[in-house]
Design a protein around this motif. Structure first.
Motif, mmCIF file in Angstrom:
data_model
loop_
_atom_site.group_PDB
_atom_site.id
_atom_site.type_symbol
_atom_site.label_atom_id
_atom_site.label_comp_id
_atom_site.label_asym_id
_atom_site.label_seq_id
_atom_site.Cartn_x
_atom_site.Cartn_y
_atom_site.Cartn_z
ATOM 1 N N THR A 137 4.176 -4.672 5.998
ATOM 2 C CA THR A 137 5.470 -4.012 6.158
ATOM 3 C C THR A 137 5.966 -4.037 7.600
ATOM 4 O OG1 THR A 137 4.368 -1.859 6.459
ATOM 5 C CG2 THR A 137 5.028 -2.472 4.217
ATOM 6 N N SER A 142 6.641 -6.379 1.776
ATOM 7 C CA SER A 142 6.486 -5.181 0.956
ATOM 8 C C SER A 142 5.441 -5.469 -0.106
ATOM 9 C CB SER A 142 7.812 -4.805 0.296
ATOM 10 O OG SER A 142 8.255 -5.842 -0.559
ATOM 11 N N TRP A 143 5.201 -4.489 -0.959
ATOM 12 C CA TRP A 143 4.330 -4.711 -2.112
ATOM 13 C C TRP A 143 4.981 -4.121 -3.360
ATOM 14 C CZ3 TRP A 143 2.156 -1.745 2.009
ATOM 15 C CH2 TRP A 143 2.210 -0.355 1.825
ATOM 16 N N LYS A 144 4.551 -4.644 -4.497
ATOM 17 C CA LYS A 144 5.088 -4.201 -5.780
ATOM 18 C C LYS A 144 3.947 -4.008 -6.756
ATOM 19 C CE LYS A 144 8.447 -5.428 -9.386
ATOM 20 N NZ LYS A 144 9.427 -6.454 -9.845
ATOM 21 N N SER A 201 6.736 5.183 1.542
ATOM 22 C CA SER A 201 6.115 4.419 2.616
ATOM 23 C C SER A 201 6.966 4.401 3.864
ATOM 24 C CB SER A 201 5.878 2.969 2.156
ATOM 25 O OG SER A 201 7.108 2.367 1.797
ATOM 26 N N SER A 202 8.093 5.181 3.874
ATOM 27 C CA SER A 202 8.988 5.180 5.013
ATOM 28 C C SER A 202 8.420 6.026 6.130
ATOM 29 C CB SER A 202 10.357 5.716 4.593
ATOM 30 O OG SER A 202 11.198 5.911 5.710
#
Length: 479
Positions: A265, A272-274, A445-446
């Motif tokens: 990130t 990103s991840w999903k 995740s911010s």
């Protein structure tokens, strides 16, 4: 010598947010429904770097140490620790607020020839209590005194005083959110810090967001959570015991590697991840659920297969892990997965990490191992494109296997609901005045908490928001 403390951040703006058609007496009470009733706090996060210069000292050339996360804590911005699963209470009428969070961080430095550390400090289970305009951050602390090496352990030490001048905590609706709250070390906190800093030293600012549920009766509940994950609700009454030796409904938690997530990130990969097929994001870890397999308590062996897929994408990065499997034998565990992406051919059942399974024990209807140290295998190194070498320390593995229908899995870290998006800068507020939006949407995740638009009028500060929340914004001064 430790670096000199940084100057405290100057308070600039304090905001009270509520759903208001106008600024009039009684508006806050109407937004809350039952302004005087106690309400439950459940879910949310606290972000705090403790003290940035202390982090730099610990990892720098003098102490040559480091830190490790515990109990599901995560990192954001590379310099702040995120504690999770807020539990506590809030009274809209008085503004009394209490929320305890789970997770911890362990600092070590100045390694001795015998392998121990002169600097050894653990902070865990932070709790924020606010009453009558006064705020304090508490935490469990275990520390080794500077010089003597005497170990001190204490629960819920009043560690930091919080500067809440000008903040009205009354009348919040669905969430209480504080951002950049200045914090200073207390006398008790200085003792817990083992003599590294004096009372009154400026610490890093504190930010938190906690969900507020419907009104109930009674005073705010104690917010101190347990050191680990909390049980997740009642067991499924329709679930039946698996055949002897077999099990269903297991879960394995693994964060892959903290620095890898930060790389994905970060500014280099910008990725990103999903998560798909039922995999869940716990902030500092990923959960692969619905495990099925066999377990032999006497032999200490386990074989399990889980659902869920995890895909990382970014610049020069596309890696998917799926069909996770865990085996344990002779006190050693292995986590494997199907691997695809990164330009290679898909591979089945690749052993990614080995972990210490000696702690696999039965308790409360579960066969479980918690945060077992894990290291990368040779095949795992290839799966990660040789970004890491064989033997590299990876994130720990936690495994929970229900042995009966009444067993309850540990819950995932609860980061609460993300605050609502803000208008763009210069957008017209409902009051008709131009406002400046000083924040952004905060996902799990911010790294930031939003600050609502504000317009100052003769009657005071009017804040426009979609839901009633309490927000404090402090502009950071230069360090």
């Amino acid at each position: 010598m430790l670096p000199p403390p940084r100057p405290a951040r100057a308070p600039v703006v304090a905001l009270l947010a509520a759903v208001l058609a106008g600024w009039a007496p009684g508006a806050v009470a109407r937004a809350d429904g039952e302004a005087g009733a106690a309400r439950t706090v459940s879910g949310g996060r606290l972000d705090w770097g403790v003290k940035s210069s202390f982090q730099s000292y610990v990892t720098g050339p003098v102490a040559q140490g480091g830190w490790e996360l515990r109990g599901g804590a995560a990192t954001i911005d590379g310099s702040r620790f995120r504690f999770h699963s807020a539990k506590g209470g809030y009274e809209a009428g008085s503004g009394a607020f209490e929320a305890g969070f789970s997770g911890g961080v362990h600092f070590t430095g100045h390694k001795k020839p015998d392998g121990s550390y002169e600097l050894d400090l653990t902070l865990s289970r932070p709790t924020v209590r606010i009453k009558n305009g006064s705020g304090t951050l508490y935490a469990d602390m275990t520390s080794k005194a500077k010089g003597t090496g005497a170990v001190t352990q204490a629960a819920q030490v009043p560690l930091a005083a919080l500067d809440l001048k000008g903040v009205n905590m009354r009348g919040a609706g669905t969430a209480v959110t504080l951002a950049d709250v200045p914090a200073t070390l207390t006398a008790d906190g200085a003792k817990g810090f083992a003599g590294y800093y004096a009372a009154g030293t400026a610490l890093d600012p504190v930010a938190l967001s906690a969900d507020v549920l419907a009104a109930t009766s009674g005073a705010p509940a104690s917010g101190a959570p347990s050191s680990g994950a909390q049980p997740s609700g009642a067991p499924d009454p329709e679930k039946k015991d698996a055949p002897k030796g077999g099990f269903t409904g297991a879960a394995v938690d693994w964060g892959v590697r903290r620095t890898f997530r930060e790389y994905v990130t970060g500014p280099v990969s910008q990725g990103s991840w999903k998560l798909t097929d039922g995999a869940q994001d716990g902030g500092a870890l990923f959960r692969f659920p619905d495990g099925k397999g066999t377990y032999d308590a006497e032999a200490g062996t386990l074989d399990a297969a889980f659902t869920g897929a995890l895909r990382f994408t970014g610049k020069h990065l596309d890696l998917t892990l799926s069909a996770v499997k865990v085996t344990a034998k002779d006190r050693k565990g292995t986590l494997a997965a199907d691997v695809s992406g990164n330009g290679g051919s898909p591979q089945k059942n690749v052993p990614l990490v080995t972990f210490d399974a000696s702690g696999l024990k039965e308790k409360d209807g579960l066969a479980a191992v918690t945060e077992a140290p894990a290291t990368l295998t040779a095949d795992g190194a290839k799966a990660f494109g040789d970004m890491y070498r064989e033997g590299t320390e990876m994130d720990p593995v936690s495994l929970a296997v229900p042995l009966g229908a009444q067993a309850k899995l540990p819950s995932l870290p609860d980061l609460g609901k993300a605050p609502a998006p803000l208008p763009s800068a210069g957008q017209e507020a409902a009051s008709g005045r131009k406002v400046a939006a000083n924040g952004a949407t905060d996902a799990s995740s911010s790294s930031s908490f939003p600050v609502l638009p504000v317009a100052a009028g003769a009657a005071g500060v009017v804040v426009v928001a979609a839901a009633a929340v309490v927000v404090l914004r402090r502009r950071r001064s230069a360090d």
